[in-house]
Design a protein around this motif. Structure first.
Motif, PDB file in Angstrom:
ATOM      1  N   ASP A  15       0.817  -1.792  -0.083  1.00 44.28           N
ATOM      2  CA  ASP A  15       0.112   0.267  -0.272  1.00 44.28           C
ATOM      3  C   ASP A  15       0.938   1.430  -0.036  1.00 44.28           C
ATOM      4  O   ASP A  15       0.530   2.404  -0.617  1.00 44.28           O
ATOM      5  N   GLY A  16       2.162   1.218   0.213  1.00 46.17           N
ATOM      6  CA  GLY A  16       3.105   2.127   0.567  1.00 46.17           C
ATOM      7  C   GLY A  16       3.468   2.244   1.160  1.00 46.17           C
ATOM      8  O   GLY A  16       3.534   1.443   1.962  1.00 46.17           O
ATOM      9  N   ILE A  17       4.568   3.303   1.219  1.00 47.39           N
ATOM     10  CA  ILE A  17       5.153   3.736   2.746  1.00 47.39           C
ATOM     11  C   ILE A  17       4.619   3.920   4.285  1.00 47.39           C
ATOM     12  O   ILE A  17       3.376   4.705   4.155  1.00 47.39           O
ATOM     13  N   GLN A  18       4.945   3.203   4.936  1.00 51.34           N
ATOM     14  CA  GLN A  18       3.768   2.934   6.282  1.00 51.34           C
ATOM     15  C   GLN A  18       5.214   3.205   7.102  1.00 51.34           C
ATOM     16  O   GLN A  18       6.206   3.318   7.331  1.00 51.34           O
ATOM     17  N   ILE A  19       4.053   4.956   8.044  1.00 51.19           N
ATOM     18  CA  ILE A  19       5.053   5.127   9.092  1.00 51.19           C
ATOM     19  C   ILE A  19       4.515   4.924  10.322  1.00 51.19           C
ATOM     20  O   ILE A  19       3.371   5.083  10.945  1.00 51.19           O
ATOM     21  N   ASN A  20       5.263   3.703  10.750  1.00 51.43           N
ATOM     22  CA  ASN A  20       4.662   3.284  12.646  1.00 51.43           C
ATOM     23  C   ASN A  20       4.859   4.909  13.560  1.00 51.43           C
ATOM     24  O   ASN A  20       5.337   5.621  13.656  1.00 51.43           O
ATOM     25  N   PRO A  21       3.843   4.891  14.932  1.00 49.54           N
ATOM     26  CA  PRO A  21       3.611   5.703  15.773  1.00 49.54           C
ATOM     27  C   PRO A  21       5.993   5.809  16.607  1.00 49.54           C
ATOM     28  O   PRO A  21       6.088   4.513  16.488  1.00 49.54           O
ATOM     29  N   GLU A  22       5.966   6.952  17.215  1.00 48.23           N
ATOM     30  CA  GLU A  22       7.157   6.949  17.336  1.00 48.23           C
ATOM     31  C   GLU A  22       6.767   6.156  18.703  1.00 48.23           C
ATOM     32  O   GLU A  22       6.164   5.641  19.738  1.00 48.23           O
ATOM     33  N   ARG A  23       8.642   5.760  18.868  1.00 50.84           N
ATOM     34  CA  ARG A  23       8.805   4.633  19.901  1.00 50.84           C
ATOM     35  C   ARG A  23       9.481   5.581  21.409  1.00 50.84           C
ATOM     36  O   ARG A  23      10.252   6.418  20.967  1.00 50.84           O
ATOM     37  N   LYS A  24       8.952   5.272  22.240  1.00 53.24           N
ATOM     38  CA  LYS A  24       8.570   5.791  23.920  1.00 53.24           C
ATOM     39  C   LYS A  24      10.840   5.787  23.819  1.00 53.24           C
ATOM     40  O   LYS A  24      11.011   4.829  23.616  1.00 53.24           O
ATOM     41  N   PRO A  25      11.529   6.833  24.086  1.00 53.34           N
ATOM     42  CA  PRO A  25      13.381   6.780  24.128  1.00 53.34           C
ATOM     43  C   PRO A  25      12.931   6.381  25.410  1.00 53.34           C
ATOM     44  O   PRO A  25      11.940   5.844  26.096  1.00 53.34           O
ATOM     45  N   VAL A  26      14.243   4.948  25.705  1.00 59.74           N
ATOM     46  CA  VAL A  26      14.226   4.356  26.760  1.00 59.74           C
ATOM     47  C   VAL A  26      15.330   4.988  28.060  1.00 59.74           C
ATOM     48  O   VAL A  26      16.828   5.910  27.201  1.00 59.74           O
ATOM     49  N   LYS A  27      14.510   5.562  29.422  1.00 60.59           N
ATOM     50  CA  LYS A  27      15.382   6.371  30.300  1.00 60.59           C
ATOM     51  C   LYS A  27      16.109   5.392  30.967  1.00 60.59           C
ATOM     52  O   LYS A  27      17.171   6.150  31.265  1.00 60.59           O
ATOM     53  N   ASP A  28      16.685   4.556  31.169  1.00 52.35           N
ATOM     54  CA  ASP A  28      17.681   3.509  31.117  1.00 52.35           C
ATOM     55  C   ASP A  28      18.627   2.704  30.651  1.00 52.35           C
ATOM     56  O   ASP A  28      18.570   2.202  30.415  1.00 52.35           O
ATOM     57  N   LEU A  29      19.102   3.664  30.235  1.00 53.88           N
ATOM     58  CA  LEU A  29      20.765   2.724  29.529  1.00 53.88           C
ATOM     59  C   LEU A  29      20.617   1.353  29.645  1.00 53.88           C
ATOM     60  O   LEU A  29      21.587   0.569  28.907  1.00 53.88           O
ATOM     61  N   ASP A  30      21.283   1.386  31.233  1.00 54.51           N
ATOM     62  CA  ASP A  30      21.899   0.295  31.662  1.00 54.51           C
ATOM     63  C   ASP A  30      21.262  -0.851  31.787  1.00 54.51           C
ATOM     64  O   ASP A  30      21.210  -1.882  31.641  1.00 54.51           O
ATOM     65  N   SER A  31      19.259  -0.801  30.924  1.00 57.60           N
ATOM     66  CA  SER A  31      18.797  -2.037  31.318  1.00 57.60           C
ATOM     67  C   SER A  31      18.806  -2.417  29.910  1.00 57.60           C
ATOM     68  O   SER A  31      18.545  -3.785  29.317  1.00 57.60           O
TER      69      SER A  31
END
Length: 113
Positions: A15-31
């Motif tokens: 159906d063409g180019i699909q753009i999904n909703p943004e992902r929430k950023p990871v707050k704890d990089l150690d995880s």
């Protein structure tokens, strides 16, 4: 194919180019798992001005950048909010690079504080 369920990506469908909703950023990089569990350190060859000794490895201790430099995309890709790995996590990754991959040089990305 399930791609429509993955936040933060764009893909081509019949159906063409699909753009999904943004992902929430990871707050704890150690995880997050260490990138070096997936990155072939033994195959990494930095440009000559980015390593003093070999083998070498790239390293990021943070994500994001509060600036909007016209020559850089980091603020668009990783966001403007800067999030750091903990000092303990960074030391553990350095230790693992030295012990597991015999890395002698680390190319640090810029660290903004």
């Amino acid at each position: 194919n399930g791609l429509e369920k993955i936040q933060g990506i764009a893909y081509r469908s019949p159906d063409g180019i699909q753009i999904n909703p943004e992902r929430k950023p990871v707050k704890d990089l150690d995880s997050l798992p260490s990138i070096f569990e997936y990155f072939p350190v033994d195959k990494y060859v930095p440009t000559p001005n980015n390593a003093r000794k070999y083998p070498a490895a790239p390293f990021m201790a943070q994500r994001g950048c509060p600036f909007s430099c016209s020559f850089c995309e980091v603020h668009m890709v990783m966001g403007k909010k800067v999030v750091f790995k903990s000092p303990e996590y960074v030391v553990d990754e350095f230790r693992m690079l030295k012990e597991k991959y015999k890395v002698k040089s680390v190319n640090l990305s810029k660290i903004i504080k």
